[in-house]
Motif scaffolding. Structure first.
Motif, PDB file in Angstrom:
ATOM      1  N   LYS A 337     -25.755  -8.757  69.273  1.00  0.00           N
ATOM      2  CA  LYS A 337     -25.884  -7.404  68.728  1.00  0.00           C
ATOM      3  C   LYS A 337     -27.019  -7.394  67.706  1.00  0.00           C
ATOM      4  O   LYS A 337     -27.244  -8.376  66.987  1.00  0.00           O
ATOM      5  N   ARG A 357     -32.382  -7.698  74.246  1.00  0.00           N
ATOM      6  CA  ARG A 357     -31.776  -6.410  73.881  1.00  0.00           C
ATOM      7  C   ARG A 357     -31.406  -5.615  75.133  1.00  0.00           C
ATOM      8  O   ARG A 357     -30.353  -4.967  75.183  1.00  0.00           O
ATOM      9  N   THR A 361     -27.548  -4.524  76.089  1.00  0.00           N
ATOM     10  CA  THR A 361     -27.256  -3.092  76.215  1.00  0.00           C
ATOM     11  C   THR A 361     -26.705  -2.774  77.597  1.00  0.00           C
ATOM     12  O   THR A 361     -25.731  -2.013  77.745  1.00  0.00           O
ATOM     13  N   PHE A 396     -27.141  -1.776  68.536  1.00  0.00           N
ATOM     14  CA  PHE A 396     -28.055  -1.821  69.676  1.00  0.00           C
ATOM     15  C   PHE A 396     -29.335  -1.092  69.327  1.00  0.00           C
ATOM     16  O   PHE A 396     -29.367  -0.230  68.441  1.00  0.00           O
TER      17      PHE A 396
END
Length: 483
Positions: A337, A357, A361, A396
C-alpha cells in the motif's frame, strides 16, 4: 496495442512450470521448499538401483516433483477434516498425526481421488508422458491394495509409485524422526505400502543417498522440457483451486493489471510483464491454512501476521521459477500500500514503482468485485467508491485507481480459447457456481431449478470434460476457456 485488444496467454517452459508446481506443493504440505526436489533425487536413484534406465529415472523424478500438485484442489476438504489443511497434512505424512477415526479415514478417500485426478490432468497438460501421468493418477496406491483412489495393489500399480513413496518417506521421516528411525519405519512398511524387496534395497543405500542430498546439485532438464511451452495460466488456475471462491481470480488480476497499464501508457512489454505477475501473485497463499482465508470478522494479531507472509512466499517462488524471477518478484508486491500499511515489505511512497502500484490496485479492485465467504461481491459502483476512498486515505495512487476503474468499466470479455468441448448455457452457469464452492442446493436456489436438475447438469459437464471431481472440472474448464 489498444486497451481492449484480446489478452494473449503468456507461456512458460515446462521445466519452470514443474518447478512452480513443486514449490506450491511443498508449501501446501507444510514441507520445506526443497522437499520435492530432494525426493526427486532419491526416487531417481532408487529407480536406477532397481534396474531402471534413464527413462525410468526421469519418470520417477517427474512424479516426485509433481506429486503434491493436486494439493490445492483438496485443501478445503482437508481443512474441514483436520482443522488445518497445511499443518494437518504435514503431520499426516510425517507420521505424527493423531489416529484418525474410521469416519475420518473414509473421508480421506474422496480427497485422494480429487488429488490424483487433478495431478494427473496437470501431467497431461504439461505433456509429461504416459508413465508420469499414470504414476500421478495412482500415487497413493499401496502394495497391499489398501491405497487410493482405486485400491489396486501389487504389480497393478506402476513401479514409479512405490519408488516415489519410499523416497518421500525417507526424506520426510529422516528429518522428523532421525535416519535410524526412518529406515526402521520404511522397512516395517515393506510388504504393505510398497514391495518389501524395494524397501530393503532403498534402506541398504539410504545412508549414502541421504548424505549426497546435502551436496549441491544443478537442476536437470531435458532439451524437450526447455523448449516445450505451456500456458502460465495453468499454474495460476491450480493455485486458485486452494479456495473455491478464488476460482479464476488470478486471471482476473492479470487482465486487470494489463488493461490498467495500457490505459496509463506503459509500454507493451511492461503490460505483458504485469499480466504474468498477476498470474503468479497468489501462489504464496498455498503456505497458509484455508481457515485463515475463510475467517469472517476481525483477525487476531497473530493471524494477521501469518497472512502477511503470503506475498513473502510468492517472492520466494522467484528462486524456484528460474525464467520468471522478475515477474515473481513483482507479484510479491500485490499487497503493498502506498501509505506503508501493506505486506510484506511495508514499502511506501516513492519506494513503490508504477508497475507495483498497478498490480496492487488491480488486485484490490478484483477482490472488491469478487465474493468472499463473509460478504457478497461489491457491484462496480460500490467497488469504485471503496477503492477511491482508500486512495483518498493514501493507500493507493489516485491516478492508478482511476485507470483501473476505467479499464474495468470498458473491458470486453476475453476471447475464449477454441475448444472441442462445448457447454450449454445452463451447464456453464452450473459449472461457474460449483467452481466457487456452492452446493447443489445453493446452485438450485440461485438458478431456480431443482437439485436433481443441477445434478444432471453436473453429470453432463463431468462427462464432457472427462472428469469426476469438481476441482478437476474447474481446472479443465478454465484451461479450455469455458469459464
Amino acid at each position: 496495442m489498444p486497451a481492449d485488444s484480446p489478452v494473449a496467454t503468456p507461456d512458460v517452459a515446462v521445466s519452470d512450470a514443474v518447478r512452480a508446481f513443486a514449490f506450491i506443493g511443498d508449501l501446501s504440505m507444510g514441507r520445506p521448499t526443497d522437499h520435492s526436489h530432494r525426493t526427486a533425487r532419491l526416487a531417481g536413484w532408487l529407480a536406477l538401483a532397481s534396474g531402471g534406465q534413464a527413462a525410468e529415472q526421469q519418470a520417477a523424478e517427474a512424479v516426485a516433483l509433481l506429486r503434491w500438485s493436486g494439493c490445492t484442489a483438496n485443501a478445503a476438504g482437508f481443512d474441514q477434516l483436520l482443522g488445518d489443511d497445511v499443518a494437518g497434512r504435514e503431520q499426516m505424512f510425517a507420521q505424527t498425526l493423531r489416529p484418525l477415526s474410521l469416519q475420518e479415514q473414509r473421508a480421506v478417500a474422496p480427497l485422494a481421488e480429487i488429488h490424483c485426478e487433478v495431478s494427473g490432468d496437470i501431467a497431461r497438460q504439461l505433456g509429461m508422458g504416459a508413465a508420469v501421468e499414470a504414476g500421478l493418477r495412482q500415487v497413493f496406491e499401496r502394495w497391499d491394495g489398501g491405497g487410493q483412489p482405486g485400491q489396486l495393489g501389487g504389480e497393478a500399480v506402476p513401479a514409479v509409485v512405490y519408488q516415489v513413496a519410499i523416497a518421500s518417506e525417507l526424506e520426510i521421516l529422516s528429518q522428523v524422526h532421525g535416519q535410524a528411525e526412518a529406515l526402521a519405519r520404511v522397512r516395517a512398511a515393506g510388504g504393505s505400502r510398497y514391495p518389501a524387496a524395494l524397501a530393503t534395497l532403498a534402506c541398504s543405500a539410504a545412508a549414502d543417498w541421504l548424505a549426497a542430498l546435502d551436496e549441491p546439485s544443478p537442476a536437470r532438464e531435458t532439451v524437450d522440457e526447455a523448449d516445450r511451452r505451456v500456458p502460465l495460466a495453468l499454474v495460476a488456475d491450480v493455485a486458485d483451486l486452494k479456495l473455491p471462491w478464488l476460482a479464476g481470480q488470478s486471471r482476473q488480476v492479470a487482465e486487470a493489471a494489463q488493461a490498467t497499464a495500457r490505459l496509463l501508457g506503459l509500454d507493451e512489454d511492461a503490460a505483458a510483464q504485469l499480466h504474468r505477475a498477476g498470474l503468479l501473485h497468489g501462489i504464496g497463499r498455498a503456505a497458509l491454512p484455508n481457515h485463515l482465508w475463510n475467517k469472517a470478522g476481525r483477525l487476531l494479531a497473530g493471524e494477521r501476521e501469518r497472512l502477511r507472509l503470503m506475498p513473502y512466499w510468492t517472492f520466494r517462488a522467484a528462486g524456484a521459477i528460474q525464467r520468471l524471477k522478475t515477474e515473481a518478484e513483482l507479484a510479491s508486491h500485490a499487497w503493498e500500500k502506498l501509505d506503508g500499511s501493506g505486506a510484506f515489505r511495508s514499502l511506501s511512497g516513492a519506494a513503490l514503482s508504477q508497475a507495483q502500484r498497478v498490480l496492487a490496485t488491480a488486485a484490490a479492485l478484483v477482490a472488491l468485485r469478487s465474493p468472499r465467504p463473509w460478504r457478497l461481491a461489491h457491484d462496480a459502483d460500490a467497488a469504485a467508491q471503496l477503492l477511491r476512498g482508500e486512495a483518498t486515505r493514501g493507500m493507493f495512487d489516485p491516478a492508478v485507481v482511476e485507470a483501473a476503474i476505467a479499464a474495468a468499466a470498458g473491458a470486453r470479455p476475453r476471447a475464449p480459447a477454441r475448444a472441442a468441448v462445448t457447454l450449454s448455457g445452463r451447464e456453464a452457469d452450473v459449472l461457474r457456481r460449483i467452481s466457487l464452492g456452492e452446493s447443489n442446493k445453493e446452485v438450485a436456489r440461485a438458478l431456480s431449478i431443482s437439485p436433481s436438475t443441477v445434478r444432471t447438469h453436473i453429470e453432463s459437464v463431468f462427462r464432457k470434460l472427462e472428469c469426476s471431481t469438481r476441482a478437476a472440472a474447474t481446472l479443465k474448464a478454465f484451461t479450455l476457456g469455458l469459464l
